[in-house]
Design a protein around this motif. Structure first.
Motif, PDB file in Angstrom:
ATOM      1  N   VAL A 110       0.853  -1.153   0.089  1.00  0.00           N
ATOM      2  CA  VAL A 110      -0.139  -0.043   0.014  1.00  0.00           C
ATOM      3  C   VAL A 110       0.952   1.167   0.146  1.00  0.00           C
ATOM      4  N   VAL A 111       0.272   2.274  -0.401  1.00  0.00           N
ATOM      5  CA  VAL A 111       1.015   3.647  -0.534  1.00  0.00           C
ATOM      6  C   VAL A 111       0.237   4.592   0.447  1.00  0.00           C
ATOM      7  N   CYS A 112       0.980   5.256   1.397  1.00  0.00           N
ATOM      8  CA  CYS A 112       0.388   6.076   2.360  1.00  0.00           C
ATOM      9  C   CYS A 112      -0.219   7.230   1.653  1.00  0.00           C
ATOM     10  N   ARG A 113      -1.494   7.410   2.147  1.00  0.00           N
ATOM     11  CA  ARG A 113      -2.237   8.565   1.649  1.00  0.00           C
ATOM     12  C   ARG A 113      -1.844  10.024   2.042  1.00  0.00           C
ATOM     13  N   HIS A 114      -0.890   9.978   2.847  1.00  0.00           N
ATOM     14  CA  HIS A 114      -0.425  11.105   3.096  1.00  0.00           C
ATOM     15  C   HIS A 114       0.923  11.742   2.626  1.00  0.00           C
ATOM     16  N   CYS A 115       1.982  10.931   2.811  1.00  0.00           N
ATOM     17  CA  CYS A 115       3.151  11.113   2.374  1.00  0.00           C
ATOM     18  C   CYS A 115       3.698  10.382   1.100  1.00  0.00           C
ATOM     19  N   GLY A 116       2.939   9.248   0.745  1.00  0.00           N
ATOM     20  CA  GLY A 116       3.247   8.573  -0.589  1.00  0.00           C
ATOM     21  C   GLY A 116       4.190   7.512  -0.339  1.00  0.00           C
ATOM     22  N   CYS A 117       4.517   7.250   0.676  1.00  0.00           N
ATOM     23  CA  CYS A 117       5.634   6.163   1.008  1.00  0.00           C
ATOM     24  C   CYS A 117       4.955   4.807   0.812  1.00  0.00           C
ATOM     25  N   ALA A 118       5.727   3.812   0.085  1.00  0.00           N
ATOM     26  CA  ALA A 118       5.224   2.295   0.139  1.00  0.00           C
ATOM     27  C   ALA A 118       5.356   1.757   1.388  1.00  0.00           C
ATOM     28  N   VAL A 119       4.558   1.158   1.832  1.00  0.00           N
ATOM     29  CA  VAL A 119       4.756   0.085   3.220  1.00  0.00           C
ATOM     30  C   VAL A 119       4.102  -1.165   3.012  1.00  0.00           C
ATOM     31  N   CYS A 120       4.624  -2.111   3.702  1.00  0.00           N
ATOM     32  CA  CYS A 120       4.309  -3.280   3.677  1.00  0.00           C
ATOM     33  C   CYS A 120       2.953  -3.709   4.690  1.00  0.00           C
ATOM     34  N   THR A 121       2.445  -4.890   5.001  1.00  0.00           N
ATOM     35  CA  THR A 121       1.370  -5.079   5.781  1.00  0.00           C
ATOM     36  C   THR A 121       1.722  -4.756   7.220  1.00  0.00           C
ATOM     37  N   GLY A 122       3.195  -5.072   7.678  1.00  0.00           N
ATOM     38  CA  GLY A 122       3.719  -4.858   8.991  1.00  0.00           C
ATOM     39  C   GLY A 122       3.548  -3.419   9.343  1.00  0.00           C
TER      40      GLY A 122
ATOM     41  N   THR B  85      -7.778   1.575   7.822  1.00  0.00           N
ATOM     42  CA  THR B  85      -8.876   1.839   8.720  1.00  0.00           C
ATOM     43  C   THR B  85     -10.082   2.062   7.680  1.00  0.00           C
ATOM     44  N   ILE B  86     -11.170   1.830   8.238  1.00  0.00           N
ATOM     45  CA  ILE B  86     -12.494   2.180   7.148  1.00  0.00           C
ATOM     46  C   ILE B  86     -13.075   3.469   7.696  1.00  0.00           C
ATOM     47  N   GLU B  87     -13.496   4.568   7.117  1.00  0.00           N
ATOM     48  CA  GLU B  87     -14.021   5.748   7.548  1.00  0.00           C
ATOM     49  C   GLU B  87     -14.922   6.096   6.563  1.00  0.00           C
ATOM     50  N   GLU B  88     -16.009   7.066   7.298  1.00  0.00           N
ATOM     51  CA  GLU B  88     -17.059   7.418   6.465  1.00  0.00           C
ATOM     52  C   GLU B  88     -16.602   8.435   5.522  1.00  0.00           C
ATOM     53  N   THR B  89     -17.175   8.632   4.494  1.00  0.00           N
ATOM     54  CA  THR B  89     -16.933   9.596   3.315  1.00  0.00           C
ATOM     55  C   THR B  89     -17.710  10.877   3.682  1.00  0.00           C
ATOM     56  N   HIS B  90     -17.293  12.114   3.593  1.00  0.00           N
ATOM     57  CA  HIS B  90     -18.011  13.382   3.837  1.00  0.00           C
ATOM     58  C   HIS B  90     -17.331  14.339   2.980  1.00  0.00           C
ATOM     59  N   ARG B  91     -18.206  15.400   3.007  1.00  0.00           N
ATOM     60  CA  ARG B  91     -17.876  16.556   2.144  1.00  0.00           C
ATOM     61  C   ARG B  91     -18.821  17.701   3.047  1.00  0.00           C
ATOM     62  N   VAL B  92     -18.104  18.883   2.847  1.00  0.00           N
ATOM     63  CA  VAL B  92     -18.867  20.086   3.447  1.00  0.00           C
ATOM     64  C   VAL B  92     -19.720  20.636   2.485  1.00  0.00           C
ATOM     65  N   VAL B  93     -21.010  20.843   3.121  1.00  0.00           N
ATOM     66  CA  VAL B  93     -22.124  21.217   2.227  1.00  0.00           C
ATOM     67  C   VAL B  93     -22.978  22.291   3.041  1.00  0.00           C
ATOM     68  N   GLY B  94     -22.890  23.481   2.465  1.00  0.00           N
ATOM     69  CA  GLY B  94     -23.304  24.347   3.324  1.00  0.00           C
ATOM     70  C   GLY B  94     -22.688  24.763   4.656  1.00  0.00           C
TER      71      GLY B  94
ATOM     72  N   ALA C 247     -15.172   4.499   3.042  1.00  0.00           N
ATOM     73  CA  ALA C 247     -13.918   4.169   2.223  1.00  0.00           C
ATOM     74  C   ALA C 247     -12.542   4.008   3.074  1.00  0.00           C
ATOM     75  N   ARG C 248     -11.621   3.052   2.229  1.00  0.00           N
ATOM     76  CA  ARG C 248     -10.374   2.527   3.087  1.00  0.00           C
ATOM     77  C   ARG C 248      -9.352   3.905   3.080  1.00  0.00           C
ATOM     78  N   HIS C 249      -8.792   3.765   4.479  1.00  0.00           N
ATOM     79  CA  HIS C 249      -7.809   4.911   4.666  1.00  0.00           C
ATOM     80  C   HIS C 249      -6.584   4.205   5.129  1.00  0.00           C
ATOM     81  N   ALA C 250      -5.533   4.334   4.383  1.00  0.00           N
ATOM     82  CA  ALA C 250      -4.160   3.581   4.376  1.00  0.00           C
ATOM     83  C   ALA C 250      -3.109   4.493   4.844  1.00  0.00           C
ATOM     84  N   THR C 251      -2.338   4.427   5.807  1.00  0.00           N
ATOM     85  CA  THR C 251      -1.223   5.153   6.207  1.00  0.00           C
ATOM     86  C   THR C 251      -0.068   4.503   6.671  1.00  0.00           C
ATOM     87  N   CYS C 252       0.927   5.308   6.575  1.00  0.00           N
ATOM     88  CA  CYS C 252       2.267   4.405   6.985  1.00  0.00           C
ATOM     89  C   CYS C 252       2.366   4.674   8.514  1.00  0.00           C
TER      90      CYS C 252
END
Length: 77
Positions: free
Chosen positions: A17-29, A34-43, A53-58
């Protein structure tokens, strides 16, 4: 592609997987997924989507996202 964190330790482990913040590739270890609700600012509020949605980070970014409330205003005597 190999895991960045494992490479720092002198190991060659395949990344999954690639970290959604820094872009580093990381292994399963080193991946934190995590699984998070999707949201957007409306009004003036937030609208939540029907799907999660899936949220993958290093490890480093995962620690950085963990918010620990400060003890602002507390002073030791």
């Amino acid at each position: 592609m190999k895991c960045y964190d494992c490479a720092q330790a002198g190991e060659a482990v395949d990344a999954v997987v690639v970290c959604r913040h820094c872009g580093c590739a990381v292994c399963t270890g080193h991946a934190h997924v995590t699984i998070e609700e999707t949201h957007r600012v409306v009004g003036t509020g937030v609208s939540y989507g029907p799907h999660k949605a899936r949220h993958a980070t290093c490890t480093v970014c995962h620690r950085g996202e963990m918010f620990v409330p400060s003890v602002a205003g507390r002073r030791s005597a």
